[in-house]
Design a protein around this motif. Structure first.
Motif, PDB file in Angstrom:
ATOM      1  N   VAL A 168       0.840  -1.051   0.463  1.00  0.00           N
ATOM      2  CA  VAL A 168       0.104   0.181  -0.118  1.00  0.00           C
ATOM      3  C   VAL A 168       0.925   1.023   0.356  1.00  0.00           C
ATOM      4  O   VAL A 168       0.804   2.322  -0.733  1.00  0.00           O
ATOM      5  N   VAL A 169       1.673   1.345   0.731  1.00  0.00           N
ATOM      6  CA  VAL A 169       2.920   2.719   0.606  1.00  0.00           C
ATOM      7  C   VAL A 169       3.418   2.917  -0.519  1.00  0.00           C
ATOM      8  O   VAL A 169       3.694   3.712  -1.266  1.00  0.00           O
ATOM      9  N   ALA A 170       3.972   1.858  -1.106  1.00  0.00           N
ATOM     10  CA  ALA A 170       4.141   2.243  -2.173  1.00  0.00           C
ATOM     11  C   ALA A 170       3.521   2.806  -3.495  1.00  0.00           C
ATOM     12  O   ALA A 170       3.751   3.242  -4.245  1.00  0.00           O
ATOM     13  N   GLN A 171       2.233   2.196  -3.428  1.00  0.00           N
ATOM     14  CA  GLN A 171       0.857   2.818  -4.316  1.00  0.00           C
ATOM     15  C   GLN A 171       0.916   4.697  -3.960  1.00  0.00           C
ATOM     16  O   GLN A 171       0.303   5.234  -4.798  1.00  0.00           O
ATOM     17  N   ILE A 172       1.004   4.901  -2.876  1.00  0.00           N
ATOM     18  CA  ILE A 172       0.790   6.282  -2.408  1.00  0.00           C
ATOM     19  C   ILE A 172       1.658   7.292  -2.315  1.00  0.00           C
ATOM     20  O   ILE A 172       1.775   8.447  -2.478  1.00  0.00           O
ATOM     21  N   VAL A 173       3.249   6.842  -2.233  1.00  0.00           N
ATOM     22  CA  VAL A 173       3.791   7.727  -2.491  1.00  0.00           C
ATOM     23  C   VAL A 173       3.969   8.481  -3.495  1.00  0.00           C
ATOM     24  O   VAL A 173       4.670   9.859  -3.070  1.00  0.00           O
ATOM     25  N   PRO A 174       3.421   8.508  -4.948  1.00  0.00           N
ATOM     26  CA  PRO A 174       3.107   9.002  -5.555  1.00  0.00           C
ATOM     27  C   PRO A 174       2.537  11.162  -5.536  1.00  0.00           C
ATOM     28  O   PRO A 174       2.764  11.972  -5.486  1.00  0.00           O
ATOM     29  N   GLN A 175       1.374  10.755  -4.781  1.00  0.00           N
ATOM     30  CA  GLN A 175       0.484  11.352  -3.802  1.00  0.00           C
ATOM     31  C   GLN A 175       1.869  12.248  -2.842  1.00  0.00           C
ATOM     32  O   GLN A 175       1.264  13.586  -2.323  1.00  0.00           O
ATOM     33  N   PHE A 176       1.839  11.579  -2.271  1.00  0.00           N
ATOM     34  CA  PHE A 176       2.411  12.504  -0.763  1.00  0.00           C
ATOM     35  C   PHE A 176       4.010  12.874  -1.675  1.00  0.00           C
ATOM     36  O   PHE A 176       3.943  14.063  -0.771  1.00  0.00           O
ATOM     37  N   GLN A 177       4.721  11.945  -2.645  1.00  0.00           N
ATOM     38  CA  GLN A 177       5.411  13.847  -3.231  1.00  0.00           C
ATOM     39  C   GLN A 177       4.834  14.502  -3.700  1.00  0.00           C
ATOM     40  O   GLN A 177       5.628  15.634  -3.575  1.00  0.00           O
ATOM     41  N   LYS A 178       3.672  14.791  -4.313  1.00  0.00           N
ATOM     42  CA  LYS A 178       3.199  16.086  -5.398  1.00  0.00           C
ATOM     43  C   LYS A 178       2.794  16.097  -4.011  1.00  0.00           C
ATOM     44  O   LYS A 178       3.170  18.245  -3.947  1.00  0.00           O
ATOM     45  N   LEU A 179       2.758  16.293  -2.817  1.00  0.00           N
ATOM     46  CA  LEU A 179       1.826  17.076  -1.388  1.00  0.00           C
ATOM     47  C   LEU A 179       3.883  17.921  -1.174  1.00  0.00           C
ATOM     48  O   LEU A 179       3.711  18.976  -0.140  1.00  0.00           O
ATOM     49  N   ILE A 180       4.452  17.269  -0.447  1.00  0.00           N
ATOM     50  CA  ILE A 180       5.470  17.334  -0.065  1.00  0.00           C
ATOM     51  C   ILE A 180       6.362  18.132  -1.012  1.00  0.00           C
ATOM     52  O   ILE A 180       6.810  19.558  -0.561  1.00  0.00           O
ATOM     53  N   THR A 181       6.505  18.361  -2.453  1.00  0.00           N
ATOM     54  CA  THR A 181       6.241  18.909  -3.342  1.00  0.00           C
ATOM     55  C   THR A 181       6.108  20.245  -4.063  1.00  0.00           C
ATOM     56  O   THR A 181       6.230  21.564  -3.521  1.00  0.00           O
ATOM     57  N   PHE A 182       4.242  20.230  -3.126  1.00  0.00           N
ATOM     58  CA  PHE A 182       3.794  21.724  -3.258  1.00  0.00           C
ATOM     59  C   PHE A 182       3.950  22.768  -2.061  1.00  0.00           C
ATOM     60  O   PHE A 182       4.260  23.496  -2.291  1.00  0.00           O
TER      61      PHE A 182
END
Length: 186
Positions: A168-182
Motif C-alpha cells: 500500500v505504501v508503494a502505491q501512495i508515494v506519488p501522492q505524498f511526493q506531490k504534497l511535499i513538493t507542493f
C-alpha cells in the motif's frame, strides 16, 4: 553552490514543519496497534517509516526517524503501547525501532529519483522484511531464544500484514511526493 541550495531548502520553515509533522505522525502511529499473545504488537509504525523513506531524501528521512527515536529514548511515550525510555529500546522488542533507522537511510539511497511503481513496491517489501529480520535477530540476541523461536515470535506473525502495508505504501508515494513538493514550493 547547488549543494548549499539543497541544504538551505532542507532548513526552511516549511521544510522543518513538514519534517516535524511526519515525526508527529510517526509518534502517533505507535498507538495504532493490535496486541499479540506473544507480547508483541502489530502497529502502523513501519507503514509510516516506509512512507517516509520512500518520499523524503535520506537525510530528511533519517532526521525524522531519529527525532522519533530520541523522543522515545528521553521518555516521551512514543514507542509501541505508550512505552518510552532506553529500557524499552534495549528490550527484546527494541530492535525493530533501531531497524527503522537503517530502512530510513537505505531505501532513499536505493529508490532513485523517479517513481517506478514496481520497483518501489519491491523496495518497500524489502524494507518490511529488513525491519522484521533485524527485529527478530535483536529479539533472539537480547532474550537468548533460538533462531526458530525468534522466527516464530519476531518475524512470522508480522510479515503478512507488514507485506500488505508495504505494498500500500508503494502505491501512495506519488501522492505524498506531490504534497511535499507542493508544500515546499508554496
Amino acid at each position: 553552490m547547488e549543494k548549499n541550495m539543497v541544504s538551505e531548502k532542507s532548513f526552511t520553515s516549511k521544510a522543518l514543519v513538514i519534517k516535524a509533522l511526519f515525526a508527529a505522525v510517526l509518534c502517533v502511529s505507535a498507538y495504532i496497534s493490535i496486541p499479540l499473545p506473544t507480547g508483541a504488537h502489530i502497529t502502523f509504525l513501519n507503514f509510516i517509516v516506509l512512507l517516509i523513506a520512500l518520499v523524503f531524501p535520506w537525510q530528511d528521512s533519517l532526521v525524522i526517524t531519529l527525532l522519533w527515536l530520541v523522543l522515545g529514548a528521553i521518555g516521551v511515550p512514543v514507542f509501541i503501547g505508550g512505552n518510552a525510555g532506553i529500557g524499552y529500546l534495549l528490550s527484546g522488542w527494541g530492535g525493530y525501532s533501531f531497524s527503522f533507522i537503517i530502512v530510513a537511510v537505505l531505501l532513499p539511497l536505493l529508490r532513485g529519483k523517479k517513481y517506478n511503481r514496481l520497483f518501489y513496491t519491491i523496495l518497500s517489501l524489502a524494507g518490511a522484511v529488513v525491519i522484521d529480520i533485524i527485529g527478530a535477530a535483536w529479539l533472539m540476541a537480547v532474550t537468548h531464544i533460538s533462531i526458530k523461536q525468534a522466527f516464530m515470535m519476531g518475524f512470522l506473525p508480522f510479515i503478512p500484514l507488514d507485506a500488505l502495508k508495504a505494498i500500500v505504501v508503494a502505491q501512495i508515494v506519488p501522492q505524498f511526493q506531490k504534497l511535499i513538493t507542493f508544500s515546499s514550493e508554496s
